[in-house]
Write a protein that holds these residues in place. Structure first.
Motif, PDB file in Angstrom:
ATOM      1  N   ALA A 159      11.674   6.515  -1.149  1.00 28.53           N
ATOM      2  CA  ALA A 159      11.328   5.545  -2.193  1.00 28.53           C
ATOM      3  C   ALA A 159      10.319   4.518  -1.685  1.00 28.53           C
ATOM      4  CB  ALA A 159      12.589   4.854  -2.695  1.00 28.53           C
ATOM      5  N   ALA A 160      10.482   4.053  -0.455  1.00 27.36           N
ATOM      6  CA  ALA A 160       9.553   3.053   0.087  1.00 27.36           C
ATOM      7  C   ALA A 160       8.154   3.639   0.254  1.00 27.36           C
ATOM      8  CB  ALA A 160      10.073   2.523   1.420  1.00 27.36           C
ATOM      9  N   GLY A 161       8.073   4.834   0.823  1.00 31.09           N
ATOM     10  CA  GLY A 161       6.763   5.456   1.034  1.00 31.09           C
ATOM     11  C   GLY A 161       6.057   5.785  -0.262  1.00 31.09           C
ATOM     12  N   MET A 162       6.792   6.357  -1.219  1.00 28.66           N
ATOM     13  CA  MET A 162       6.157   6.735  -2.482  1.00 28.66           C
ATOM     14  C   MET A 162       5.797   5.520  -3.329  1.00 28.66           C
ATOM     15  SD  MET A 162       5.621   9.846  -2.274  1.00 28.66           S
ATOM     16  CE  MET A 162       5.019  10.160  -3.906  1.00 28.66           C
ATOM     17  N   SER A 163       6.612   4.466  -3.269  1.00 28.49           N
ATOM     18  CA  SER A 163       6.261   3.282  -4.050  1.00 28.49           C
ATOM     19  C   SER A 163       5.025   2.586  -3.481  1.00 28.49           C
ATOM     20  CB  SER A 163       7.438   2.312  -4.129  1.00 28.49           C
ATOM     21  OG  SER A 163       7.781   1.857  -2.851  1.00 28.49           O
ATOM     22  N   PHE A 164       4.878   2.592  -2.144  1.00 26.39           N
ATOM     23  CA  PHE A 164       3.667   2.020  -1.558  1.00 26.39           C
ATOM     24  C   PHE A 164       2.440   2.817  -1.977  1.00 26.39           C
ATOM     25  CE2 PHE A 164       0.378   1.621   1.629  1.00 26.39           C
ATOM     26  CZ  PHE A 164       0.304   0.259   1.803  1.00 26.39           C
ATOM     27  N   LEU A 165       2.521   4.139  -1.873  1.00 25.96           N
ATOM     28  CA  LEU A 165       1.373   4.971  -2.254  1.00 25.96           C
ATOM     29  C   LEU A 165       1.077   4.869  -3.744  1.00 25.96           C
ATOM     30  CD1 LEU A 165       2.028   8.149  -0.095  1.00 25.96           C
ATOM     31  CD2 LEU A 165       0.285   6.400   0.243  1.00 25.96           C
ATOM     32  N   GLY A 166       2.114   4.842  -4.575  1.00 25.82           N
ATOM     33  CA  GLY A 166       1.905   4.694  -6.014  1.00 25.82           C
ATOM     34  C   GLY A 166       1.302   3.344  -6.365  1.00 25.82           C
ATOM     35  N   GLY A 167       1.756   2.298  -5.712  1.00 25.54           N
ATOM     36  CA  GLY A 167       1.185   0.971  -5.954  1.00 25.54           C
ATOM     37  C   GLY A 167      -0.256   0.883  -5.513  1.00 25.54           C
ATOM     38  N   TRP A 168      -0.580   1.535  -4.398  1.00 25.84           N
ATOM     39  CA  TRP A 168      -1.961   1.529  -3.925  1.00 25.84           C
ATOM     40  C   TRP A 168      -2.870   2.264  -4.913  1.00 25.84           C
ATOM     41  CZ3 TRP A 168      -5.377   5.397  -2.455  1.00 25.84           C
ATOM     42  CH2 TRP A 168      -6.548   4.944  -1.853  1.00 25.84           C
ATOM     43  N   ILE A 169      -2.405   3.392  -5.431  1.00 24.00           N
ATOM     44  CA  ILE A 169      -3.210   4.145  -6.398  1.00 24.00           C
ATOM     45  C   ILE A 169      -3.374   3.352  -7.683  1.00 24.00           C
ATOM     46  CG2 ILE A 169      -3.209   6.206  -7.859  1.00 24.00           C
ATOM     47  CD1 ILE A 169      -1.931   7.686  -5.471  1.00 24.00           C
ATOM     48  N   LEU A 170      -2.304   2.701  -8.157  1.00 25.14           N
ATOM     49  CA  LEU A 170      -2.406   1.887  -9.367  1.00 25.14           C
ATOM     50  C   LEU A 170      -3.358   0.709  -9.162  1.00 25.14           C
ATOM     51  CD1 LEU A 170      -1.403   1.378 -12.254  1.00 25.14           C
ATOM     52  CD2 LEU A 170       0.408  -0.024 -11.255  1.00 25.14           C
ATOM     53  N   PHE A 171      -3.291   0.049  -8.008  1.00 27.41           N
ATOM     54  CA  PHE A 171      -4.197  -1.062  -7.712  1.00 27.41           C
ATOM     55  C   PHE A 171      -5.654  -0.595  -7.714  1.00 27.41           C
ATOM     56  CE2 PHE A 171      -6.596  -3.477  -4.529  1.00 27.41           C
ATOM     57  CZ  PHE A 171      -6.504  -4.748  -5.072  1.00 27.41           C
ATOM     58  N   ARG A 172      -5.902   0.550  -7.075  1.00 28.61           N
ATOM     59  CA  ARG A 172      -7.263   1.077  -7.013  1.00 28.61           C
ATOM     60  C   ARG A 172      -7.767   1.464  -8.398  1.00 28.61           C
ATOM     61  NH1 ARG A 172      -8.285   6.918  -4.985  1.00 28.61           N
ATOM     62  NH2 ARG A 172      -7.340   7.102  -7.007  1.00 28.61           N
ATOM     63  N   ASP A 173      -6.917   2.108  -9.208  1.00 26.55           N
ATOM     64  CA  ASP A 173      -7.332   2.524 -10.539  1.00 26.55           C
ATOM     65  C   ASP A 173      -7.524   1.339 -11.477  1.00 26.55           C
ATOM     66  OD1 ASP A 173      -7.354   5.102  -9.687  1.00 26.55           O
ATOM     67  OD2 ASP A 173      -5.540   5.717 -10.753  1.00 26.55           O
TER      68      ASP A 173
ATOM     69  N   VAL B 167      -8.705   2.482  10.104  1.00 24.65           N
ATOM     70  CA  VAL B 167      -7.518   1.657   9.873  1.00 24.65           C
ATOM     71  C   VAL B 167      -6.999   1.886   8.450  1.00 24.65           C
ATOM     72  CG1 VAL B 167      -6.719  -0.726   9.641  1.00 24.65           C
ATOM     73  CG2 VAL B 167      -8.075  -0.048  11.609  1.00 24.65           C
ATOM     74  N   ALA B 168      -7.889   1.999   7.474  1.00 29.80           N
ATOM     75  CA  ALA B 168      -7.468   2.240   6.090  1.00 29.80           C
ATOM     76  C   ALA B 168      -6.750   3.580   5.961  1.00 29.80           C
ATOM     77  CB  ALA B 168      -8.676   2.188   5.163  1.00 29.80           C
ATOM     78  N   ILE B 169      -7.224   4.588   6.651  1.00 29.29           N
ATOM     79  CA  ILE B 169      -6.565   5.898   6.608  1.00 29.29           C
ATOM     80  C   ILE B 169      -5.187   5.816   7.252  1.00 29.29           C
ATOM     81  CG2 ILE B 169      -6.661   8.230   7.569  1.00 29.29           C
ATOM     82  CD1 ILE B 169      -9.654   8.187   7.001  1.00 29.29           C
ATOM     83  N   ILE B 170      -5.088   5.100   8.367  1.00 28.80           N
ATOM     84  CA  ILE B 170      -3.795   4.957   9.037  1.00 28.80           C
ATOM     85  C   ILE B 170      -2.805   4.214   8.133  1.00 28.80           C
ATOM     86  CG2 ILE B 170      -2.624   3.848  10.990  1.00 28.80           C
ATOM     87  CD1 ILE B 170      -4.118   6.410  11.694  1.00 28.80           C
ATOM     88  N   VAL B 171      -3.289   3.198   7.409  1.00 30.09           N
ATOM     89  CA  VAL B 171      -2.421   2.440   6.512  1.00 30.09           C
ATOM     90  C   VAL B 171      -1.881   3.338   5.402  1.00 30.09           C
ATOM     91  CG1 VAL B 171      -2.463   0.616   4.757  1.00 30.09           C
ATOM     92  CG2 VAL B 171      -3.372   0.179   7.023  1.00 30.09           C
ATOM     93  N   LEU B 172      -2.616   4.345   4.993  1.00 30.74           N
ATOM     94  CA  LEU B 172      -2.141   5.267   3.966  1.00 30.74           C
ATOM     95  C   LEU B 172      -1.322   6.412   4.541  1.00 30.74           C
ATOM     96  CD1 LEU B 172      -5.216   5.482   1.612  1.00 30.74           C
ATOM     97  CD2 LEU B 172      -3.060   4.323   1.224  1.00 30.74           C
ATOM     98  N   VAL B 173      -1.578   6.795   5.782  1.00 30.13           N
ATOM     99  CA  VAL B 173      -0.859   7.921   6.381  1.00 30.13           C
ATOM    100  C   VAL B 173       0.572   7.529   6.737  1.00 30.13           C
ATOM    101  CG1 VAL B 173      -0.770   9.350   8.470  1.00 30.13           C
ATOM    102  CG2 VAL B 173      -2.879   9.184   7.177  1.00 30.13           C
ATOM    103  N   ILE B 174       0.784   6.311   7.212  1.00 27.51           N
ATOM    104  CA  ILE B 174       2.124   5.894   7.642  1.00 27.51           C
ATOM    105  C   ILE B 174       3.133   5.946   6.484  1.00 27.51           C
ATOM    106  CG2 ILE B 174       3.456   3.933   8.511  1.00 27.51           C
ATOM    107  CD1 ILE B 174       1.088   3.368  10.377  1.00 27.51           C
ATOM    108  N   PRO B 175       2.845   5.397   5.298  1.00 24.05           N
ATOM    109  CA  PRO B 175       3.806   5.553   4.199  1.00 24.05           C
ATOM    110  C   PRO B 175       3.974   7.004   3.756  1.00 24.05           C
ATOM    111  CG  PRO B 175       2.314   3.773   3.715  1.00 24.05           C
ATOM    112  CD  PRO B 175       1.787   4.452   4.922  1.00 24.05           C
ATOM    113  N   GLY B 176       2.926   7.788   3.857  1.00 25.97           N
ATOM    114  CA  GLY B 176       3.042   9.207   3.524  1.00 25.97           C
ATOM    115  C   GLY B 176       3.983   9.926   4.470  1.00 25.97           C
TER     116      GLY B 176
END
Length: 107
Positions: free
Chosen positions: A65-79, A13-22
């Motif tokens: 913009a929506a896909g990249m901002s979600f992925l960027g926010g996820w990476i910032l949250f994780r870091d 499920v976590a992979i799917i959540v990251l693949v959809i915005p990508g």
């Protein structure tokens, strides 16, 4: 066995959540690229008047913009969670170690 299955399902499920915005960002990039390419390609054809596909380009920009901002926010949250970010990107609401109060003490 049940715990292992739950862990595998949670990771899936976590992979799917990251693949959809990508995929959204990829589709948006392709829509913008196609709008620009068709505009430049129509300049070589003298039988038609070239027109820019603003709706396709704008929709692609929104998707990208929506896909990249979600992925960027996820990476910032994780870091931030792993303390990999510089002082500029650290969250401001976390108390520092010297200001933390112990329970039961008053200032």
């Amino acid at each position: 066995m049940v715990m292992n299955t739950r862990l595998i399902f949670a990771r899936f499920v976590a992979i799917i959540v990251l693949v959809i915005p990508g995929l959204m960002a990829m589709k948006g990039f392709l829509m913008m690229k196609d709008a620009l390419f068709l505009y430049y390609a129509e300049h070589g054809n003298e039988q038609i008047s070239p027109g820019f596909q603003w709706l396709s380009f704008g929709g692609g920009l929104v998707l990208f913009a929506a896909g990249m901002s979600f992925l960027g926010g996820w990476i910032l949250f994780r870091d931030r969670k792993r303390n990999y970010v510089g002082p500029r990107f650290r969250s401001k609401n976390t108390p520092s170690a010297d200001k933390a109060e112990t329970p039961g003490t008053t200032s």
